[in-house]
Scaffold this motif. Structure first.
Motif, PDB file in Angstrom:
ATOM      1  N   GLU A   8     -53.935 -31.968  61.830  1.00 49.52           N
ATOM      2  CA  GLU A   8     -53.928 -31.054  62.982  1.00 49.52           C
ATOM      3  C   GLU A   8     -53.630 -29.651  62.478  1.00 49.52           C
ATOM      4  OE1 GLU A   8     -52.346 -33.003  66.917  1.00 49.52           O
ATOM      5  OE2 GLU A   8     -51.023 -33.608  65.278  1.00 49.52           O
ATOM      6  N   LYS A   9     -54.526 -28.716  62.781  1.00 49.80           N
ATOM      7  CA  LYS A   9     -54.316 -27.342  62.312  1.00 49.80           C
ATOM      8  C   LYS A   9     -55.093 -26.369  63.196  1.00 49.80           C
ATOM      9  CE  LYS A   9     -54.028 -24.762  58.000  1.00 49.80           C
ATOM     10  NZ  LYS A   9     -54.328 -24.726  56.570  1.00 49.80           N
ATOM     11  N   ASP A  10     -54.418 -25.288  63.594  1.00 52.23           N
ATOM     12  CA  ASP A  10     -55.052 -24.197  64.345  1.00 52.23           C
ATOM     13  C   ASP A  10     -55.809 -24.690  65.587  1.00 52.23           C
ATOM     14  OD1 ASP A  10     -54.075 -22.708  62.264  1.00 52.23           O
ATOM     15  OD2 ASP A  10     -56.005 -22.440  61.262  1.00 52.23           O
ATOM     16  N   GLY A  11     -55.286 -25.716  66.238  1.00 48.75           N
ATOM     17  CA  GLY A  11     -55.910 -26.241  67.448  1.00 48.75           C
ATOM     18  C   GLY A  11     -57.005 -27.259  67.200  1.00 48.75           C
ATOM     19  N   ASN A  28     -66.119 -21.377  64.757  1.00 47.86           N
ATOM     20  CA  ASN A  28     -65.721 -20.567  65.911  1.00 47.86           C
ATOM     21  C   ASN A  28     -66.768 -20.562  67.020  1.00 47.86           C
ATOM     22  OD1 ASN A  28     -67.735 -18.898  65.027  1.00 47.86           O
ATOM     23  ND2 ASN A  28     -66.414 -17.173  64.469  1.00 47.86           N
ATOM     24  N   LYS A  46     -65.248 -24.078  70.504  1.00 47.30           N
ATOM     25  CA  LYS A  46     -65.297 -24.207  69.045  1.00 47.30           C
ATOM     26  C   LYS A  46     -65.722 -25.641  68.670  1.00 47.30           C
ATOM     27  CE  LYS A  46     -61.938 -20.546  68.099  1.00 47.30           C
ATOM     28  NZ  LYS A  46     -61.847 -19.994  69.448  1.00 47.30           N
ATOM     29  N   LEU A  59     -61.802 -22.398  59.582  1.00 46.84           N
ATOM     30  CA  LEU A  59     -60.821 -23.315  58.986  1.00 46.84           C
ATOM     31  C   LEU A  59     -61.556 -24.215  58.006  1.00 46.84           C
ATOM     32  CD1 LEU A  59     -58.048 -24.854  58.872  1.00 46.84           C
ATOM     33  CD2 LEU A  59     -58.879 -26.221  60.783  1.00 46.84           C
TER      34      LEU A  59
END
Length: 487
Positions: free
Chosen positions: A44-47, A311, A364, A409
């Motif tokens: 889990e990272k940056d949403g 993005n 995203k 990411l």
């Protein structure tokens, strides 16, 4: 109450823990990492949320059977959605075949590619279903102690299928190269080339076309969390950040383990960790298998994985998308015959956010890219970057869109990480392949022949690689423990 220590917290360890706790044993699980799940952990990272390991939910009946053993259902712990389409396969730019959610729809897709193939596919899948019923309802629930487990009136009739292979079987029926590749693809889950996989294993095609592909809401990790909840309801204790340093053996009997310098004694020890690694936790005289033994075995591939956050939403992709625009045989050669980094690799991409709003922030896309590799290859940051550029450039061309500039990411996982995080032999990702000479009683044993009260479970023992077989392996080892060690 007899005490059991279990090493690892992947599917097989968790399953074994549940069965043994239900039978009344005092069970403690020891996991080296911060989170449970073994190879099925989550990032889990940056949403964004990515399944680090397995992303395919096949053979739902095995999960149902597991939970039913505890008077539960999968839906008590997680929500499942049948994917439609199940996946799509790219063979070139704007050249793809979509595999939908019913056999009738898949037959139409086959007929469009090769006249007469729909009826051939029906016969092929009927045969695969027959094998599935024999394998999953019967054979794979045997502990691999004796060759006689495989000999039943039904299997004797199918004996020739153990001595022919998937590759020749598929090509006898289908001439279209694209259809051949689609039918040979499920064998990759068994970890060997189609030419080295017995025809009997075509039951994987029934798992694919007959049963379909599912997605647990919020990802495969929800299945791990579901089994963890069940285990805790049954009284299992789970200890994370407890790497096992040694298995204590006294007078030929396993009496405990050492974690972080502390001894934890128990009547029985089970390891769901990598089998080869587990044996290194024993003094040499207690190991069943030599380094030469492991060297000679056919291991399933390792993988180079990328976890990518974009993005924007992507076009022309499904939840599961395969890229077979290069020569499969040449890539397979680089995995199994002359191990090396492949010149032009096939790759697989999963976009869970196509189905699941939990996988990425609004607007995203979360993407997981996987290249199968030979285990034991040199793994460097530069090589990872080189191969990422290779596949993302092809991905852009094949799906007719620009994505490189939209990456916000990027994380990777490869051979070195499989070794570091899972003590995986040569960094393999899926365990030991299911070839003819590595089937059932010919695989490493669930019960140690050298150390009393020591057992093994997971992908390197029976029944083999994959998530459903790992659940079954947990049941098998639990049954063996109770067979040899009554409460």
């Amino acid at each position: 109450m007899k005490k059991i220590n279990i090493i690892g917290s992947g599917f097989s360890s968790l399953a074994a823990a549940c069965y043994l706790a239900k039978k009344g044993y005092n069970v403690t699980l020891f996991e080296k990492n911060k989170t449970i799940g073994g190879r099925a952990r989550q990032l889990e990272k940056d949403g964004f949320t990515f399944d680090i390991g397995p992303t395919w939910y096949w053979m739902p009946d095995v999960f149902e059977r597991f939970f039913a053993d505890f008077n539960k259902k999968p839906s008590d712990y997680y929500l499942l959605e049948k994917l439609n389409p199940a996946y799509s396969v790219y063979f070139g730019k704007n050249d793809f075949i979509t595999i939908e959610d019913t056999l009738d729809k898949i037959k139409k897709a086959f007929e469009n590619e090769e006249k007469g193939s729909a009826s051939k596919l029906q016969r092929f899948i009927d045969k695969a279903q027959s094998n599935y019923d024999i394998a999953i309802k019967n054979l794979v629930y045997n502990p691999g102690e004796s060759p006689f487990e495989l000999i039943t009136p039904i299997t004797i009739k199918k004996l020739n299928q153990f001595f022919s292979n998937i590759k020749s079987d598929v090509r006898k029926n289908f001439k279209n190269k694209k259809l051949i590749q689609i039918l040979e693809f499920p064998v990759l889950f068994l970890g060997a080339k189609p030419s080295d996989t017995p025809s009997f294993y075509n039951f994987m095609n029934y798992a694919d076309f007959g049963l379909g592909t599912f997605h647990p809401k919020k990802g495969m990790y929800q299945v791990i969390l579901g089994i963890k909840s069940l285990a805790e309801e049954l009284g299992v204790t789970i200890k994370t950040e407890n790497a096992v340093e040694k298995i204590i053996v006294e007078k030929g009997k396993a009496t405990g383990i050492v974690c972080n310098g502390e001894k934890h004694f128990a009547d029985i020890t089970i390891s769901g960790a990598d089998y080869h690694h587990t044996e290194t936790l024993l003094d040499k005289g207690y190991r069943q298998y030599s380094e030469t033994y492991w060297e000679k075995k056919t291991f399933a591939p390792s993988s180079l994985l990328f976890y990518i956050g974009f993005n924007k939403k992507l076009k022309n992709v499904n939840h599961h998308t395969l890229f077979f625009d290069v020569d499969f045989d040449i890539h397979a050669e680089a995995i199994y015959d002359t191990p090396k980094w492949p010149e032009n690799p096939l790759f697989y991409a999963s976009f869970p956010s196509v189905t699941d709003i939990n996988a990425a922030p609004n607007g995203k896309e979360a993407g997981i890219f996987l290249i199968p590799l030979a285990p034991g290859l040199k793994d460097t940051k530069d090589l990872r970057e080189h191969y990422f550029n290779k596949i993302i450039t092809r991905f852009e061309a094949l799906t007719s869109q620009e994505v490189k500039k939209s990456i916000i990411l990027k994380e990777s996982f490869c051979v070195n990480d499989f070794i570091k995080d899972y003590n995986s032999y040569k960094g393999n990702a899926y365990g030991m392949a299911n070839t003819l000479l590595q089937t059932a009683f010919l695989r490493p044993k669930l019960k140690s022949k050298r150390v009393k009260n020591l057992f093994f479970t997971g992908q390197l023992t029976v029944p083999g690689p994959g998530v459903p077989p790992s659940l079954i392996s947990g049941k098998l080892v639990a049954d063996l423990v109770t067979k040899y060690h009554k409460l």
